[in-house]
Design an enzyme around this catalytic site. Structure first.
Site, short mmCIF file in Angstrom:
data_model
loop_
_atom_site.label_atom_id
_atom_site.label_comp_id
_atom_site.label_asym_id
_atom_site.label_seq_id
_atom_site.Cartn_x
_atom_site.Cartn_y
_atom_site.Cartn_z
N LEU A 17 0.79 -1.31 0.00
CA LEU A 17 0.23 -0.09 0.08
C LEU A 17 0.95 1.20 0.03
O LEU A 17 1.76 1.12 0.31
CB LEU A 17 -0.87 -0.13 1.15
CG LEU A 17 -1.92 -0.97 1.30
CD1 LEU A 17 -2.58 -1.00 2.96
CD2 LEU A 17 -3.08 -0.89 0.15
N SER A 18 0.06 2.21 -0.34
CA SER A 18 1.04 3.65 -0.31
C SER A 18 1.27 3.77 1.38
O SER A 18 0.29 3.79 2.06
CB SER A 18 -0.16 4.78 -0.76
OG SER A 18 0.34 6.13 -0.42
N GLY A 19 2.41 4.30 1.60
CA GLY A 19 2.83 4.41 3.00
C GLY A 19 3.29 2.98 3.60
O GLY A 19 3.73 3.22 4.93
N GLY A 21 6.17 1.60 3.11
CA GLY A 21 7.69 1.47 3.19
C GLY A 21 8.46 1.34 1.82
O GLY A 21 9.62 1.04 2.01
N SER A 23 9.39 3.19 -0.77
CA SER A 23 10.62 4.15 -0.80
C SER A 23 11.39 4.31 0.14
O SER A 23 12.63 4.24 -0.14
CB SER A 23 9.93 5.57 -0.98
OG SER A 23 9.09 5.62 -2.16
N SER A 90 1.80 -1.91 -7.44
CA SER A 90 1.17 -3.05 -7.97
C SER A 90 0.21 -3.80 -7.24
O SER A 90 0.42 -4.89 -6.86
CB SER A 90 2.83 -3.97 -8.47
OG SER A 90 3.76 -3.78 -7.30
N1 LIG Z 1 -5.90 6.54 -6.63
C1 LIG Z 1 -4.44 6.18 -6.16
N2 LIG Z 1 -4.09 5.22 -5.84
C2 LIG Z 1 -2.94 4.89 -5.33
N3 LIG Z 1 -1.79 5.84 -5.37
C3 LIG Z 1 -2.05 7.07 -5.73
C4 LIG Z 1 -3.55 7.24 -6.14
N4 LIG Z 1 -3.36 8.62 -6.84
C5 LIG Z 1 -2.16 9.06 -6.40
N5 LIG Z 1 -1.45 7.99 -6.04
C6 LIG Z 1 0.17 8.44 -5.63
O1 LIG Z 1 0.75 7.33 -6.61
C7 LIG Z 1 1.61 6.54 -6.11
C8 LIG Z 1 1.42 5.23 -6.62
O2 LIG Z 1 1.75 4.85 -7.94
P1 LIG Z 1 2.25 3.49 -8.43
O3 LIG Z 1 2.73 3.52 -9.70
O4 LIG Z 1 2.93 2.80 -7.27
O5 LIG Z 1 0.77 2.58 -8.48
S1 LIG Z 1 0.34 1.24 -9.25
O6 LIG Z 1 1.46 0.45 -8.88
O7 LIG Z 1 0.46 1.71 -10.89
O8 LIG Z 1 -0.79 1.05 -8.75
C9 LIG Z 1 1.48 6.47 -4.52
O9 LIG Z 1 2.70 6.46 -3.94
P2 LIG Z 1 3.25 5.68 -2.68
O10 LIG Z 1 2.96 6.47 -1.82
O11 LIG Z 1 4.71 5.96 -2.94
O12 LIG Z 1 2.80 4.36 -3.15
C10 LIG Z 1 0.67 7.75 -4.55
O13 LIG Z 1 1.53 8.74 -3.91
N1 LIG Z 2 9.92 -1.09 8.70
C1 LIG Z 2 9.71 -0.11 7.82
N2 LIG Z 2 9.93 -0.16 6.56
C2 LIG Z 2 9.67 0.89 5.79
N3 LIG Z 2 9.01 2.08 6.44
C3 LIG Z 2 8.77 2.05 7.58
C4 LIG Z 2 9.15 0.92 8.29
N4 LIG Z 2 8.81 1.51 9.71
C5 LIG Z 2 8.27 2.79 9.62
N5 LIG Z 2 8.47 3.11 8.23
C6 LIG Z 2 7.70 4.36 7.99
O1 LIG Z 2 6.90 4.25 7.20
C7 LIG Z 2 6.72 5.34 6.12
C8 LIG Z 2 6.72 4.67 4.69
O2 LIG Z 2 6.76 5.47 3.81
P1 LIG Z 2 7.03 5.31 2.44
O3 LIG Z 2 8.41 4.67 2.12
O4 LIG Z 2 7.16 6.85 1.59
O5 LIG Z 2 6.12 4.32 1.39
P2 LIG Z 2 5.67 4.10 0.15
O6 LIG Z 2 6.68 4.44 -0.56
O7 LIG Z 2 5.28 2.70 0.30
O8 LIG Z 2 4.34 4.95 -0.15
C9 LIG Z 2 7.91 6.01 6.40
O9 LIG Z 2 7.59 7.45 7.12
C10 LIG Z 2 9.06 5.37 7.14
O10 LIG Z 2 9.76 6.08 7.98
#
Ligand SMILES: Nc1ncnc2c1ncn2[C@@H]1O[C@H](COP(=O)(O)OS(=O)(=O)O)[C@@H](OP(=O)(O)O)[C@H]1O
Ligand SMILES: Nc1ncnc2c1ncn2[C@@H]1O[C@H](COP(=O)(O)OP(=O)(O)O)[C@@H](O)[C@H]1O
Length: 191
Positions: A17-19, A21, A23, A90
């Site tokens: 999921l977004s968030g 970890g 990145s 993904s």
């Molecule tokens: N509708 C919706 N759903 C999910 N995510 C969204 C959406 N709109 C914008 N974002 C931002 O786009 C990042 C996800 O892009 P991805 O290329 O990883 O997505 S995918 O694999 O094609 O589903 C995702 O980044 P991450 O937080 O790094 O996962 C979001 O910042």
């Molecule tokens: N074990 C861990 N692995 C990755 N991130 C972690 C972990 N524990 C805490 N975090 C925190 O979770 C957040 C993940 O954000 P990010 O890396 O931007 O996620 P994504 O790229 O999947 O959207 C960051 O603030 C990071 O410091």
């Protein structure tokens, strides 16, 4: 030039999921692998969407196109000895399986890593404020809120990134790669 023990590229495919970890772990892992002599390239969802996948949205079709582009580039790099880390949500199992098939068809190892933080944890982190926007209805089709995420059934590794520290997750990733013979031990690499 530094001598390295690397012979094989591979694809380390993060999904979550977004968030969850993606990145954070990518940015921390890549330099560790480089220190061990690997050539590393990162294909991060956010960055890919500003270049290779510019203009794509978040419909199932567009997400699938995005993922298959990432898989294609990952394959090209990895078959030439590069360690590739992909970091896109993904969300669809079948599409990840297509990526796996395309990459392993080239004899390239494909290691799926599920970053399994719960939705509650990811939403509480709300690193970019997007969950709040999604809950407010300003970002329809957000993964985990009103769009699907299909967790892997048999990933090569599952990391509970909602509970583990970043260091614990990194250690597990290093163990995975060492265990598969894809990462030379630190002692084998000339410092
Ligand atoms: N509708 C919706 N759903 C999910 N995510 C969204 C959406 N709109 C914008 N974002 C931002 O786009 C990042 C996800 O892009 P991805 O290329 O990883 O997505 S995918 O694999 O094609 O589903 C995702 O980044 P991450 O937080 O790094 O996962 C979001 O910042
Ligand atoms: N074990 C861990 N692995 C990755 N991130 C972690 C972990 N524990 C805490 N975090 C925190 O979770 C957040 C993940 O954000 P990010 O890396 O931007 O996620 P994504 O790229 O999947 O959207 C960051 O603030 C990071 O410091």
């Amino acid at each position: 030039m530094m001598m390295t023990g690397q012979t094989h590229g591979f694809v380390l495919w993060f999904t979550g999921l977004s968030g969850s970890g993606k990145s954070t772990l990518t940015n921390a892992l890549a330099p560790l692998l480089r220190e061990r002599g690997l050539r590393v390239e990162v294909l991060d969802g956010d960055e890919v969407r500003t270049h290779l996948s510019k203009g794509l949205g978040f419909s199932r079709e567009d997400r699938d196109t995005n993922i298959l582009r990432i898989a294609y580039v990952a394959k090209l790099l990895a078959r030439n000895g590069v360690a590739v880390i992909t970091a896109a949500i993904s969300p669809y199992r079948a599409t990840r399986e297509r990526a796996r098939e395309q990459i392993t068809a080239e004899g390239v190892p494909f290691l799926e890593v599920h970053l399994a933080a719960s939705l509650e944890t990811c939403e509480a982190r709300d690193v970019k404020g997007l969950y709040a926007e999604a809950r407010a209805g300003r970002r329809p089709g957000f993964t985990g809120i009103d769009d699907p995420y299909e967790p892997p059934e048999a990933p090569e590794l599952r990391l509970d990134t909602g509970v583990q520290s970043v260091e614990e997750s990194l250690a597990a990733l290093i163990r995975l790669l060492e265990g598969r013979g894809l990462l030379p031990a630190a002692s084998e690499v000339g410092a």
